[in-house]
Design an enzyme around this catalytic site. Structure first.
Site, PDB file in Angstrom:
ATOM      1  N   HIS A   1       0.868  -1.186   0.000  1.00 52.88           N
ATOM      2  CA  HIS A   1       0.000   0.000   0.000  1.00 52.88           C
ATOM      3  C   HIS A   1       0.902   1.233   0.000  1.00 52.88           C
ATOM      4  O   HIS A   1       1.569   1.512   0.988  1.00 52.88           O
ATOM      5  CB  HIS A   1      -0.919   0.003   1.223  1.00 52.88           C
ATOM      6  CG  HIS A   1      -1.897  -1.138   1.234  1.00 52.88           C
ATOM      7  ND1 HIS A   1      -3.122  -1.078   0.605  1.00 52.88           N
ATOM      8  CD2 HIS A   1      -1.815  -2.377   1.772  1.00 52.88           C
ATOM      9  CE1 HIS A   1      -3.764  -2.234   0.764  1.00 52.88           C
ATOM     10  NE2 HIS A   1      -2.987  -3.047   1.471  1.00 52.88           N
ATOM     11  N   LEU A   2       0.903   1.943  -1.121  1.00 54.22           N
ATOM     12  CA  LEU A   2       1.756   3.145  -1.219  1.00 54.22           C
ATOM     13  C   LEU A   2       1.001   4.406  -0.810  1.00 54.22           C
ATOM     14  O   LEU A   2       1.611   5.452  -0.615  1.00 54.22           O
ATOM     15  CB  LEU A   2       2.306   3.286  -2.645  1.00 54.22           C
ATOM     16  CG  LEU A   2       3.319   2.204  -3.063  1.00 54.22           C
ATOM     17  CD1 LEU A   2       3.753   2.415  -4.518  1.00 54.22           C
ATOM     18  CD2 LEU A   2       4.551   2.226  -2.154  1.00 54.22           C
TER      19      LEU A   2
ATOM     20  N   ASN B   1      -6.478   0.594  -3.203  1.00 54.89           N
ATOM     21  CA  ASN B   1      -7.358   1.352  -2.297  1.00 54.89           C
ATOM     22  C   ASN B   1      -6.802   2.722  -1.952  1.00 54.89           C
ATOM     23  O   ASN B   1      -6.680   3.096  -0.799  1.00 54.89           O
ATOM     24  CB  ASN B   1      -7.668   0.546  -1.028  1.00 54.89           C
ATOM     25  CG  ASN B   1      -6.436   0.231  -0.206  1.00 54.89           C
ATOM     26  OD1 ASN B   1      -5.323   0.266  -0.705  1.00 54.89           O
ATOM     27  ND2 ASN B   1      -6.642  -0.078   1.060  1.00 54.89           N
TER      28      ASN B   1
ATOM     29  N   ASP C   1      -8.619  -5.111  -2.499  1.00 57.23           N
ATOM     30  CA  ASP C   1      -8.003  -5.349  -1.183  1.00 57.23           C
ATOM     31  C   ASP C   1      -8.346  -4.268  -0.161  1.00 57.23           C
ATOM     32  O   ASP C   1      -8.366  -3.081  -0.453  1.00 57.23           O
ATOM     33  CB  ASP C   1      -6.485  -5.441  -1.292  1.00 57.23           C
ATOM     34  CG  ASP C   1      -5.877  -5.768   0.060  1.00 57.23           C
ATOM     35  OD1 ASP C   1      -6.248  -6.782   0.638  1.00 57.23           O
ATOM     36  OD2 ASP C   1      -5.066  -4.966   0.556  1.00 57.23           O
TER      37      ASP C   1
ATOM     38  N   HIS D   1      -2.750 -12.498   1.523  1.00 56.52           N
ATOM     39  CA  HIS D   1      -2.492 -12.656   2.964  1.00 56.52           C
ATOM     40  C   HIS D   1      -3.299 -13.745   3.663  1.00 56.52           C
ATOM     41  O   HIS D   1      -4.056 -13.497   4.587  1.00 56.52           O
ATOM     42  CB  HIS D   1      -2.688 -11.331   3.708  1.00 56.52           C
ATOM     43  CG  HIS D   1      -3.887 -10.518   3.316  1.00 56.52           C
ATOM     44  ND1 HIS D   1      -5.156 -11.025   3.287  1.00 56.52           N
ATOM     45  CD2 HIS D   1      -3.987  -9.219   2.943  1.00 56.52           C
ATOM     46  CE1 HIS D   1      -5.978 -10.067   2.911  1.00 56.52           C
ATOM     47  NE2 HIS D   1      -5.293  -8.964   2.689  1.00 56.52           N
TER      48      HIS D   1
ATOM     49  N   ASP E   1       2.038  -6.837   2.417  1.00 56.62           N
ATOM     50  CA  ASP E   1       0.869  -6.059   2.853  1.00 56.62           C
ATOM     51  C   ASP E   1       1.316  -4.831   3.657  1.00 56.62           C
ATOM     52  O   ASP E   1       0.682  -4.453   4.652  1.00 56.62           O
ATOM     53  CB  ASP E   1      -0.115  -6.910   3.669  1.00 56.62           C
ATOM     54  CG  ASP E   1      -1.482  -6.241   3.810  1.00 56.62           C
ATOM     55  OD1 ASP E   1      -1.708  -5.175   3.185  1.00 56.62           O
ATOM     56  OD2 ASP E   1      -2.323  -6.775   4.559  1.00 56.62           O
TER      57      ASP E   1
ATOM     58  N   HIS F   1       0.564   3.811   8.304  1.00 54.90           N
ATOM     59  CA  HIS F   1      -0.437   4.706   8.892  1.00 54.90           C
ATOM     60  C   HIS F   1       0.281   5.772   9.691  1.00 54.90           C
ATOM     61  O   HIS F   1       1.254   5.471  10.387  1.00 54.90           O
ATOM     62  CB  HIS F   1      -1.377   3.931   9.826  1.00 54.90           C
ATOM     63  CG  HIS F   1      -2.317   3.027   9.119  1.00 54.90           C
ATOM     64  ND1 HIS F   1      -3.400   3.488   8.402  1.00 54.90           N
ATOM     65  CD2 HIS F   1      -2.340   1.686   8.981  1.00 54.90           C
ATOM     66  CE1 HIS F   1      -4.042   2.464   7.868  1.00 54.90           C
ATOM     67  NE2 HIS F   1      -3.418   1.353   8.205  1.00 54.90           N
TER      68      HIS F   1
HETATM   69 ZN    ZN Z   1      -6.073  -7.121   2.432  1.00 54.11          ZN
END
Ligand code: ZN
Lengths: 330, 441
Positions: free
Chosen positions: B59-60, B91, B151, B231, B304, B308
């Site tokens: 997740h970038l 996402n 995802d 995952h 994954d 945050h």
């Molecule tokens: Zn996921």
């Protein structure tokens, strides 16, 4: 003991000390002048993220009878999604010089986070967190059981003769929504530590997956348990009505069916041994988990539980605060 | 500088060799190679040489949550972790559900130059789970999307899942499923079991993952398409994928480093750094995913990586965001759990962290191929790791813009000393090395 977060953290001797201290506090409450100077100059904060007038007033009364200053900090309405408010609130309380923080929160573990995140140095008392723990409720329940069941005469109230004693040998049955109940979790841990035999009774939907490793027995059949265990204390847990309409159509089919299978009515009351007491952490749903007859019967110690709550909370505040120095140097 | 001479590193942990990188390619590997004129020499003594690592699940956060991570900071973290390519999850905000957004992310990756960025396209418009996104347009775009995923959310509707699986056959795509039955996990906070019962957090049962995987492998078989399970976290999921593979279903599966290492016992302290989705499971599940990785049931390790900002974890558990960072610790966790325990070789590591993810993502061919063998003539994507080094994880010293590493304070083996992306070092002497503008190709 720096904080009171969970009854699972208490040793037998710590728990008995709290109960003994509560008995001493209760004795002082029979005097004309109820107020003790013990915590004069100390500031106790009631931090309630969730409405609970009963618990808040009980803590407030306890703190005031020990001459502490009480600040009621109602943070209700600050939604869980705005989680940082817990940190900001903690920093505010620290700046105000709070000597102890009593916290009620809808999120399990929030008191633990408040105590251990490094935001605050003051002792933290858990006044109920999510579906996790409610240690002072369990302590007042244990106090009530000890008074009635461990004195000279079973079923008769005795505060002095029970000093130093635990609850070994007692059979205690808790009935109802264990899954969502912090009272149940707090009681199972504490009653086990104090030597009582605990049996949980609930429909399978209201028991958590993983309950099988708890230090207690579990049953789905209330009548069988009452018949076979002849419990010394029977505690009815509150069933929230919204549990009937949640995901999957609810946890049980109807209030009627729940009452029929798990409610305490006159018939089940008559199954109890003569000395047994009936308890409820309140607030009650009369007609759902407990009938009016049962709630108002002579076996019911429900009103006394409320009074004992003040003594137990005085004891907890005293034990957490009296040994430490106040910020005002009192 | 167009040439590097890596002296005496051990390809895949084998005999020490010299490796020459010239003009973006591996010019040669051997124990008798001479240093080419003008080549910079890198001391490879004691280092293991791996093909550049490929992360199929990153997740970038850009566009939309640049306060958590940017394409630049996330790919810099990737390079520091030994990766030469990452697949960027869909996402973002706006969601990567159109050719325009995936091309934007692809371009940002290209400009940053730390690693190849392959955007993943959303399966449904806005991750809403109702209408297919323009999968074909994303596949035909400059980003050449082949992996599609909602995802963060599960493609829950079985009809939508079936259509997606069928549709991507036209361009050899794959649906990467976040397997989570939503009704069984409403409000869920952690693995449902002994720990959740005791600490009073709402449970996320294993069956909510397994039920979706069971359905999806049957759907993939029925329509003859490719399914990738993101995952995977439970022993039951391993069994289901093993069963499906035995039946010939085209299913691949990934496990995260954190599910290889950590259990739900870590939730006991209510520290939200351990809050992740799917949740940390039991010790039995950890053993099952390790065994599944060894026997090939689980094809790859994917991070994954879910950055945050501090405030999203600096609160009570229920209010905290799900997710943990992982790019810079993945290789160390795999070394500790799989290599140092004797269960996998470095060649196996190269397979599960480079070759297989590149193949699943269909980026293992062409001049910019990833996940290729360490061999003369192949693109010079090379990672050098010192397996004897040990370090304590300190999020404050990581390249990712977010501090939410669950491994904070833990001592882990292995250190990435250098990462080469098509012959250019993105990491050298263990430090990220910014590319000159003209170096980026
Ligand atoms: Zn996921």
């Amino acid at each position: 003991m720096k904080h009171l977060l969970s009854t699972a953290d208490l040793s037998r001797s710590e728990a008995v000390t709290i109960l003994d201290t509560a008995a001493q506090m209760a004795a002082t409450q029979e005097r004309a002048v109820k107020k003790l100077p013990t915590l004069r100059g100390r500031t106790v904060v009631n931090l309630f993220f969730e409405d609970s007038t009963r618990t808040r007033i009980s803590f407030e009364t306890a703190a005031k009878r020990l001459s502490a200053d009480v600040i009621n900090f109602s943070a209700k309405g600050s939604s869980v999604s705005k989680g940082e408010s817990l940190k900001d609130t903690a920093l505010t309380l620290k700046a105000m010089g709070a000597d102890a923080v009593i916290i009620r929160h809808q999120a399990s573990g929030a008191p633990h986070t408040l105590a251990h995140a490094g935001w605050l140095d003051a002792p933290v008392i858990n006044a109920g967190d999510g579906t996790h723990q409610h240690p002072t409720q369990a302590l007042l329940d244990a106090y009530t059981m000890r008074r009635h069941l461990k004195g000279e005469v079973r079923g008769a109230a005795d505060s002095k003769g029970v000093i130093g004693r635990d609850l070994s040998g007692l059979s205690v049955v808790l009935v109802g929504d264990v899954l969502h109940s912090r009272v149940a979790r707090a009681n199972v841990a504490l009653l086990h530590t104090l030597g009582a035999q605990v049996t949980l009774v609930a429909p399978p939907t209201l028991l958590p997956v993983g309950v099988d490793v708890w230090p207690c027995a579990v049953s789905y059949d209330l009548d069988a348990v009452l018949r076979e265990h002849q419990p010394d204390a029977l505690m009815m847990l509150r069933v929230q009505r919204e549990r009937m309409s949640s995901a999957g159509g609810g946890f049980f089919p109807s209030p009627l069916e729940y009452s029929r299978l798990y409610g305490l009515d006159q018939r089940r009351l008559d199954m109890l041994p003569g000395h047994a007491i009936v308890m409820h952490p309140g607030p009650m749903n009369r007609g759902l988990e407990i009938s009016a007859q049962a709630a108002d019967s002579p076996r019911s110690v429900i009103v006394e539980q409320v009074a004992n709550g003040v003594a137990v909370r005085m004891a907890v505040l005293y034990l957490l605060l009296a040994g430490t120095s106040g910020t005002e140097g009192a | 500088m167009t040439s590097y001479f890596i002296a005496g590193a051990s390809p895949l942990g084998g005999e020490p060799m010299n490796i020459v990188l010239t003009d973006g390619l591996i010019a040669g590997i051997g124990d008798d190679l001479a240093v080419p004129g003008g080549a910079a020499v890198v001391d490879g003594a004691g280092l293991v040489a791996l093909p550049g690592l490929v992360d199929l699940h990153t997740h970038l956060r850009e566009p939309g949550r640049e306060d958590a991570e940017t394409v630049a900071s996330g790919t810099r973290a990737a390079a520091a972790g030994g990766f030469t390519a990452v697949f960027a999850m869909a996402n973002t905000s706006p969601v990567q559900d159109t050719a325009g957004v995936v091309e934007q992310v692809w371009r940002l990756g290209h400009q940053a130059g730390w690693a190849d960025v392959f955007p993943i396209g959303a399966v449904s418009v806005g991750l809403g789970g109702e209408h297919l996104a323009e999968l074909g347009a994303m596949a035909d775009s400059a980003a050449r999307v082949r992996v599609f995923s909602d995802d963060g959310k599960c493609v829950w509707d079985p009809v939508l899942m079936r259509r997606a699986l069928e549709y991507v056959k036209a361009f050899d795509g794959v649906i990467a499923q976040h397997a989570q039955e939503p009704r069984l996990t409403d409000g869920a906070q952690m693995n449902e079991g002994v720990v959740s019962a005791e600490i009073g957090l709402a449970g996320w049962p294993a069956v909510a993952e397994e039920a979706i995987i069971a359905r999806d492998v049957l759907l993939a078989q029925h329509v003859g398409s490719r399914l990738h399970v993101c995952h995977l976290s439970t022993a039951g999921s391993v069994d289901l994928v093993r069963w499906a593979k035995a039946r010939g279903v085209e299913v691949t599966a990934e496990v995260t480093p954190h599910h290889l290492l950590l259990t739900d016992e870590y939730a006991r302290g209510y520290d939200p750094v351990f809050k992740v989705n799917p949740p940390l499971r039991t010790a039995e599940d950890v053993e099952a995913v390790r065994a599944g990785l060894v026997d090939g049931t689980i094809d790859i390790v994917a991070t994954d990586h879910a950055p945050h900002p501090r405030e999203d974890k600096d609160c009570e558990w229920a209010a905290a965001a799900f997710g943990m960072t992982g790019l810079e610790t993945a290789l160390s966790v795999v070394q500790q759990t799989m290599v140092d325990t004797g269960r996998m070789s470095w060649a196996d590591v190269a397979r599960v962290m480079s070759a297989a993810p590149a193949r699943i993502g269909r980026v293992s061919t062409g001049p910019r191929a990833q996940g290729r063998p360490l061999a003369a003539g192949e693109p010079a994507n090379v990672t050098l790791v010192d397996p004897a080094a040990r370090a304590t994880v300190d999020p404050g010293r990581q390249q990712t813009a977010s501090p939410n590493s669950p491994l904070r304070g833990l001592s882990l083996p292995g250190r990435v000393v250098a990462t080469f992306l098509r012959g250019r070092p993105t990491v050298l002497d263990g430090r990220p090395r910014q590319a000159d503008a003209q170096e980026v190709r």
